[in-house]
Design a protein around this motif. Structure first.
Motif, PDB file in Angstrom:
ATOM      1  N   ARG A  16       0.826  -1.205   0.000  1.00  0.00           N
ATOM      2  CA  ARG A  16       0.000   0.000   0.000  1.00  0.00           C
ATOM      3  C   ARG A  16       0.859   1.254   0.000  1.00  0.00           C
ATOM      4  N   THR A  17       2.066   1.161   0.574  1.00  0.00           N
ATOM      5  CA  THR A  17       2.924   2.333   0.682  1.00  0.00           C
ATOM      6  C   THR A  17       3.457   2.765  -0.675  1.00  0.00           C
ATOM      7  N   ALA A  18       3.863   1.805  -1.513  1.00  0.00           N
ATOM      8  CA  ALA A  18       4.431   2.138  -2.813  1.00  0.00           C
ATOM      9  C   ALA A  18       3.446   2.884  -3.711  1.00  0.00           C
ATOM     10  N   PRO A  19       2.174   2.429  -3.849  1.00  0.00           N
ATOM     11  CA  PRO A  19       1.236   3.229  -4.646  1.00  0.00           C
ATOM     12  C   PRO A  19       1.025   4.622  -4.096  1.00  0.00           C
ATOM     13  N   SER A  20       1.072   4.764  -2.768  1.00  0.00           N
ATOM     14  CA  SER A  20       0.923   6.093  -2.181  1.00  0.00           C
ATOM     15  C   SER A  20       2.053   7.012  -2.629  1.00  0.00           C
ATOM     16  N   ALA A  21       3.299   6.522  -2.596  1.00  0.00           N
ATOM     17  CA  ALA A  21       4.428   7.331  -3.060  1.00  0.00           C
ATOM     18  C   ALA A  21       4.298   7.629  -4.545  1.00  0.00           C
ATOM     19  N   ARG A  22       3.850   6.626  -5.333  1.00  0.00           N
ATOM     20  CA  ARG A  22       3.682   6.849  -6.766  1.00  0.00           C
ATOM     21  C   ARG A  22       2.585   7.876  -7.033  1.00  0.00           C
ATOM     22  N   GLY A  23       1.501   7.849  -6.230  1.00  0.00           N
ATOM     23  CA  GLY A  23       0.445   8.834  -6.416  1.00  0.00           C
ATOM     24  C   GLY A  23       0.927  10.252  -6.194  1.00  0.00           C
ATOM     25  N   HIS A  24       1.741  10.454  -5.165  1.00  0.00           N
ATOM     26  CA  HIS A  24       2.278  11.798  -4.924  1.00  0.00           C
ATOM     27  C   HIS A  24       3.296  12.169  -6.006  1.00  0.00           C
ATOM     28  N   ALA A  25       4.026  11.174  -6.540  1.00  0.00           N
ATOM     29  CA  ALA A  25       4.939  11.470  -7.640  1.00  0.00           C
ATOM     30  C   ALA A  25       4.169  11.930  -8.872  1.00  0.00           C
ATOM     31  N   LEU A  26       3.046  11.278  -9.139  1.00  0.00           N
ATOM     32  CA  LEU A  26       2.223  11.709 -10.272  1.00  0.00           C
ATOM     33  C   LEU A  26       1.652  13.102 -10.040  1.00  0.00           C
ATOM     34  N   ALA A  27       1.351  13.432  -8.775  1.00  0.00           N
ATOM     35  CA  ALA A  27       0.866  14.784  -8.474  1.00  0.00           C
ATOM     36  C   ALA A  27       1.952  15.819  -8.758  1.00  0.00           C
ATOM     37  N   VAL A  28       3.196  15.474  -8.458  1.00  0.00           N
ATOM     38  CA  VAL A  28       4.309  16.376  -8.778  1.00  0.00           C
ATOM     39  C   VAL A  28       4.423  16.572 -10.281  1.00  0.00           C
ATOM     40  N   LEU A  29       4.328  15.485 -11.022  1.00  0.00           N
ATOM     41  CA  LEU A  29       4.431  15.581 -12.475  1.00  0.00           C
ATOM     42  C   LEU A  29       3.237  16.320 -13.079  1.00  0.00           C
TER      43      LEU A  29
END
Length: 597
Positions: free
Chosen positions: A7-20
């Motif tokens: 669950r942690t990895a998708p959370s980090a990826r979601g915030h990375a997509l928000a940055v992009l």
């Protein structure tokens, strides 16, 4: 536990997509006027919009806005791409210099099922982290044809980050403890390899570097661009700065949450690897940090201010912590660990690596060049750092500090009047001829004791010494104990680990100076130094080094810990009986001249 990590990895990826998405939004806004201009001109060409009147004016206005927006976006993009992100000053560690350490890290990465770090580096700090050094600006400086540079740039984007290890850990920790400590750090290479997270990190680091470039350029008339091939005018910086700061504020919360998610995912992945040892290793981290801080502030800093760098700081940490374990009951049992294999055995030449890290520590805290010595003139060439081994530390550092402070005290005695005798201040003969001069100006300990026997004898001395120390601090005379680090301004470069580029030398960080000392504190310190000089000259005492407290006086091979208390009683209360008894028991001749610098 595995579900939590997933669950942690998708959370980090979601915030990375928000940055992009912030980047995509900025790009869309920059292209919006151009899109509107295309629509207006296409409408004219197809006959859907009139070719004259207000529509014609709108077409030219929107076209002009589109050109300005695209030019501004191109300027911002150029600065972001070409700005070199900050890189922590480290000592690069090649695989040939530490094959066993590289093997340990690769084995750890294989157990964690993550990519191995691309390189290893050491830092003079009690911390370890992964550092991304794949920004295009760092790959652009490599030599080679254009095609080779393009391939290098593409390869850099897929390269794993560099593992930076705190050098005190290698010397104090055992091999198993170091492996357990590095497990969560190495596990972070897994999320770092994700394309979205890697792209978001590059974007944030580029914005941060561009913001720094804009601030430097705005503060100066002309500042070299980050790649060193052209100037960035303050006008351009004023245009780029607000936009970069706005985007940086927009991505800030998402970038923070992204890094938290990456750290949580790495911790979850490494939880089953040497978990029990990691608890013990974390205890050693706190102990190592305490010993490292004490060694830097009490032992290394006095030498650095004299332009000397101890060449074995990491080995000194082991000595300091061993001494702590001998004194402190809470540290009992730690010395039993010394029988196990230390992590520094993973290096081929620990002494050479220790010397490199020790020199980097001196340059980090006080600059690429040491502070100027007392008496140095403006036109004199800047001195260079000189190495000092631990066995020579008492003579090269401790004795030199004492005699410098003793000379300052006798200068104060010569320049101030004695309230008891009503004498006028006068200038004493030169230090080389003082021993043959009148008794009034001979640099003897008896003169010092006699001055404090008179009422009000300490106030004038304290004021004079305080003024001298203040002048030394204002002049940046690092050779005077108590002076702060000088302002940066010396050229130099530090190579970046894993690349062929030369990075600008780190600016001096400056160790926190001691709390502001009053005149009495300074006077006590100078009188103690004078007493130590007299004991060395007439009683066979010797300057020594205490790993936890720094300079110390050795009498008969034993540390003298009561001298400061006796001198304080003399200075503050005028009671010199305790000090006189101590001088008699040690055999110090107060009537003999003290050798000064």
């Amino acid at each position: 536990m595995i579900g939590a990590g997933r669950r942690t990895a998708p959370s980090a990826r979601g915030h990375a997509l928000a940055v992009l998405r912030v980047r995509s939004t900025a790009l869309g806004l920059a292209l919006l006027p151009a899109a509107a201009a295309v629509i207006l001109w296409t409408g004219r060409a197809t006959g859907h919009l009139p070719a004259s009147g207000g529509w014609d004016t709108a077409r030219w206005v929107v076209t002009g806005l589109a050109v300005l927006a695209l030019a501004y976006a191109g300027l911002v993009a150029t600065v972001v791409v070409r700005a070199r992100p900050a890189v922590s000053p480290t000592v690069p560690l090649d695989e040939s210099a530490a094959p066993d350490l590289y093997g340990l890290v690769r084995d750890l990465a294989e157990r964690l099922d993550v990519p191995a770090p691309s390189a290893l580096a050491l830092t003079p700090d009690c911390d370890s982290w992964l550092e991304d050094r794949t920004h295009p600006a760092q790959a652009r400086g490599a030599q080679g044809p254009a095609g080779g540079r393009a391939r290098l740039r593409r390869g850099a984007r897929s390269q794993a980050p560099v593992l930076v290890i705190g050098s005190p850990f290698l010397w104090w920790m055992r091999v198993a403890e170091l492996r357990a400590l590095l497990a969560p750090v190495v596990a972070g290479t897994g999320p770092s390899a994700h394309p979205d997270i890697a792209a978001a990190r590059r974007w944030v680091r580029g914005l941060d570097a561009a913001c720094a470039v804009a601030e430097r350029a705005a503060a100066r008339r002309r500042t070299p661009r980050a790649d060193g091939r052209g100037p960035l005018r303050p006008g351009c910086a004023r245009l780029v700065g607000p936009c970069v700061r706005l985007m940086l504020r927009a991505v800030g919360p998402h970038a923070t949450e992204m890094e938290r998610g990456v750290a949580a995912a790495a911790a979850e992945r490494a939880q089953n690897v040497d978990y029990g040892l990691r608890v013990v290793a974390q205890e050693q981290v706190g102990l190592a940090y305490a010993g490292w801080d004490r060694l830097l502030t009490r032992v290394a800093l006095p030498a650095w201010r004299l332009g000397l760098w101890p060449t074995r700081l990491d080995a000194g940490v082991v000595s300091a912590l061993t001494e702590l374990s001998r004194r402190d009951r809470l540290a009992e049992g730690f010395t039993s660990r010394l029988g196990e294999r230390p992590a520094c055995d993973l290096l081929e030449e620990p002494g050479a690596v220790d010397a490199e890290v020790s020199l980097l520590a001196a340059r980090l805290f006080l600059g690429s060049r040491p502070p100027p010595l007392p008496g140095a003139r403006a036109g004199d060439p800047a001195p260079d750092w000189a190495p000092v081994e631990w066995p020579a530390y008492p003579e090269e550092v401790v004795d030199r500090i004492w005699r410098t402070e003793a000379a300052r005290l006798f200068e104060a005695l010569d320049s101030t009047a004695d309230p008891a005798s009503g004498e006028e201040p006068a200038r004493a003969p030169e230090p080389g001829s003082a021993q043959d001069g009148p008794e009034l100006y001979r640099p003897t300990l008896a003169r010092v004791l006699g001055r404090f026997a008179a009422p009000g004898g300490s106030e004038l001395l304290a004021a004079h010494i305080t003024a001298q120390v203040a002048r030394a601090e204002a002049a940046g005379a690092g050779g005077m104990p108590g002076a702060p680090p000088p302002h940066p301004g010396h050229p130099g470069t530090v190579p970046a680990a894993g690349s062929g580029d030369a990075l600008p030398a780190p600016s001096p960080m400056g160790l926190p100076l001691r709390p502001p000392r009053g005149g009495t504190e300074l006077l006590v310190e100078h009188v103690v130094a004078t007493v130590c000089c007299a004991a060395v000259d007439t009683a066979g005492a010797a300057p020594g080094l205490d790993w936890l407290d720094g300079p110390t006086l050795q009498v008969g091979g034993e540390r003298c810990g009561e001298l400061s208390r006796l001198v304080r009683a003399l200075v503050e209360e005028g009671d010199g009986r305790g000090l006189e008894e101590w001088l008699g028991s040690v055999g110090v001749r107060a009537d003999k001249p003290v050798r000064l610098v």
